[in-house]
Enzyme design. Structure first.
Site, short mmCIF file in Angstrom:
data_model
loop_
_atom_site.label_atom_id
_atom_site.label_comp_id
_atom_site.label_asym_id
_atom_site.label_seq_id
_atom_site.Cartn_x
_atom_site.Cartn_y
_atom_site.Cartn_z
N ASP A 197 0.82 -1.23 0.00
CA ASP A 197 0.00 0.00 0.00
C ASP A 197 0.85 1.27 0.00
OD1 ASP A 197 -2.24 -1.75 0.32
OD2 ASP A 197 -1.76 -1.85 2.44
N LYS A 218 2.34 2.06 -5.19
CA LYS A 218 3.03 1.51 -6.38
C LYS A 218 2.18 1.65 -7.65
CE LYS A 218 3.36 -2.51 -4.32
NZ LYS A 218 2.91 -2.20 -2.96
N ALA A 277 -3.48 -8.18 -3.82
CA ALA A 277 -3.02 -6.82 -4.09
C ALA A 277 -4.22 -5.93 -4.39
CB ALA A 277 -2.08 -6.82 -5.29
N GLY A 278 -4.06 -4.65 -4.12
CA GLY A 278 -5.10 -3.70 -4.49
C GLY A 278 -4.41 -2.43 -4.94
N HIS A 279 -4.36 -2.20 -6.22
CA HIS A 279 -3.64 -1.04 -6.73
C HIS A 279 -4.63 0.04 -7.15
CE1 HIS A 279 0.02 -3.75 -7.70
NE2 HIS A 279 -0.12 -3.50 -6.43
N GLN A 338 2.26 -6.12 -2.81
CA GLN A 338 2.58 -6.12 -1.37
C GLN A 338 3.86 -5.32 -1.13
OE1 GLN A 338 1.90 -9.66 -2.72
NE2 GLN A 338 -0.14 -8.81 -2.60
N ARG A 351 -10.27 -3.05 5.25
CA ARG A 351 -9.86 -2.98 6.67
C ARG A 351 -9.10 -1.68 6.94
NH1 ARG A 351 -6.43 -8.37 7.35
NH2 ARG A 351 -5.90 -7.83 5.22
#
Ligand code: IMP
Length: 387
Positions: free
Chosen positions: A12, A15, A38-40, A215, A297
């Site tokens: 986070d 990136k 992942a969450g981009h 990550q 979260r």
């Protein structure tokens, strides 16, 4: 030149924004490890886009995007993301990626209730487990009905015992899983190829490749805060295993980090200010919108830790630094940084043109020994300064 964008903290770091910007200067954008944990997040014209499995370069329609062999792939999630794009992406998927199956997701969720690692519950760990224990299903198996059925039967013989006896819940039906996953295989068929050869050819043809890390370094399965880590190697060396390119392939490594630190999930977290100053932690979380892009979260907030950054820089061979989210400290009177085990105070700033900000960047460069080449001062694509 090839470039890798890697996180130096706990994920986070921002990136996705950097990959989106650097994509313009590269021919191919590659994901080489991890999965839809992942969450981009990328903002284009104030519109927020979050990718979990698609490479962040996919919005550049003229660039080739690759999901390479080191990734664990949830076909359902990928197909949903492709659908939400509204256009057919310029995308290739390795036939050797391991597939995240529904029993991996279920196992991850059930275990999490008992063991509390704080995983994203997307089945990442169980999929990598099956890969290492040679029981995994490859993307190419989705196109081979007899192999697919046989492998699902084998997997469920074992997993259903766990579900029914250890977790006292229902098992899964071979037929249902088979029917769904062979259908996913046919939907993905146009994208599936030998990406190892494709990438090796790209290098031979002098095309430039951008490797998109997921990550962060401190979540690396070997070098992170084990066992509170993800199940893949998030560091630079895995670029080569995760793609099939030679380790001699030249790559510039951009190390990305925020002006503070965040962490989701369990595990040690140095410089954490949740207990010492919960109001400030809450303020930073709100201004910085520090909620998980994948799970929603709230992220724990801590001070930037230069000792950890040095460790991450050495592990990855970082050649350039990207300092993100500097605007979150706009208007702050002071903030802290962990350095040589001590917590030092610094003066805040109002913009990146302030002397206090420039002094802090100098302090970072002097002590980390790597130039800060990118400074991000807002969520949009154009809110970044680079040399
Ligand atoms: P997993 O990768 O879902 O197995 O989760 C293992 C650990 O990595 C947990 O602490 C997760 O919160 C963390 N994690 C996984 N992916 C990300 C990410 O993209 N950003 C931040 N933390 C992550």
């Amino acid at each position: 030149m090839n470039t890798a964008v890697l996180g130096l903290q706990y994920g986070d770091e921002g990136k996705g924004k950097l990959v989106d910007i650097l994509a313009e200067k590269h021919d191919v954008i590659v994901r080489f490890h991890g999965g839809n944990n992942a969450g981009h997040t990328i903002y284009v014209n104030n519109k927020k886009t979050v990718f979990h499995i698609l490479p962040s370069g996919v919005l550049h329609k003229n660039k080739l995007n690759v999901i390479a062999n080191g990734v664990v792939l949830d076909p359902k999630v990928l197909l949903e993301e492709i659908e939400s794009l509204g256009f057919t992406p310029n995308l290739k998927i390795s036939s050797k990626c391991h597939v995240i199956m529904p029993y991996h997701v279920k196992l991850d969720q059930l275990r999490e209730q008992k063991f509390h690692i704080g995983t994203t519950q997307r089945g990442i760990g169980p999929a990598y487990e099956d890969k290492a224990s040679r029981k995994g299903i490859l993307v190419e198996d989705l196109l081979n009905p007899s192999v697919l059925r046989q492998k699902i039967e084998l997997a469920l013989t074992e997993k259903n015992v766990l579900f029914e006896t250890l977790f006292s819940t229902f098992g899964m039906s071979v037929d249902e899983v088979y029917n769904l996953y062979q259908a996913y295989g046919w939907s993905l068929k146009p994208y599936i190829t030998d990406t190892t050869k494709l990438l090796q050819d790209a290098v031979k043809e002098n095309k430039s490749i951008l490797f998109e890390g997921s990550q962060g370094t401190l979540l690396d399965v070997d070098h992170g805060m084990y066992p509170y880590v993800t199940s893949s190697n998030t560091t630079a060396a895995n670029i080569f295993t995760g793609t099939g390119l030679s380790f001699k392939t030249p790559v510039d490594v951009v190390g990305v980090f925020k002006v503070y630190n965040t962490r989701v999930g369990e595990g040690p977290f140095s410089g954490c200010i949740e207990q010492t100053n919960p109001n400030l932690a809450g303020t930073i979380r709100e201004i910085g919108k520090e909620y998980g892009a994948t799970t929603g979260r709230p992220r724990k907030i801590g001070w930037i830790d230069l000792d950890e950054l040095k460790y991450a820089i050495n592990l990855n061979g970082v050649t350039q630094l990207a300092l993100m989210k500097t605007d979150i400290f706009n208007g702050f009177e002071e903030f802290c940084a962990v350095f040589d085990g001590f917590t030092l105070k610094f003066k805040g700033w109002n913009s990146i043109d302030d002397k206090n900000f420039k002094d802090f960047v100098q302090f970072l460069e002097r002590n980390l020994n790597v130039p800060v080449k990118f400074v991000s001062f807002g969520p949009n694509r154009d809110q970044i300064k680079y040399e």
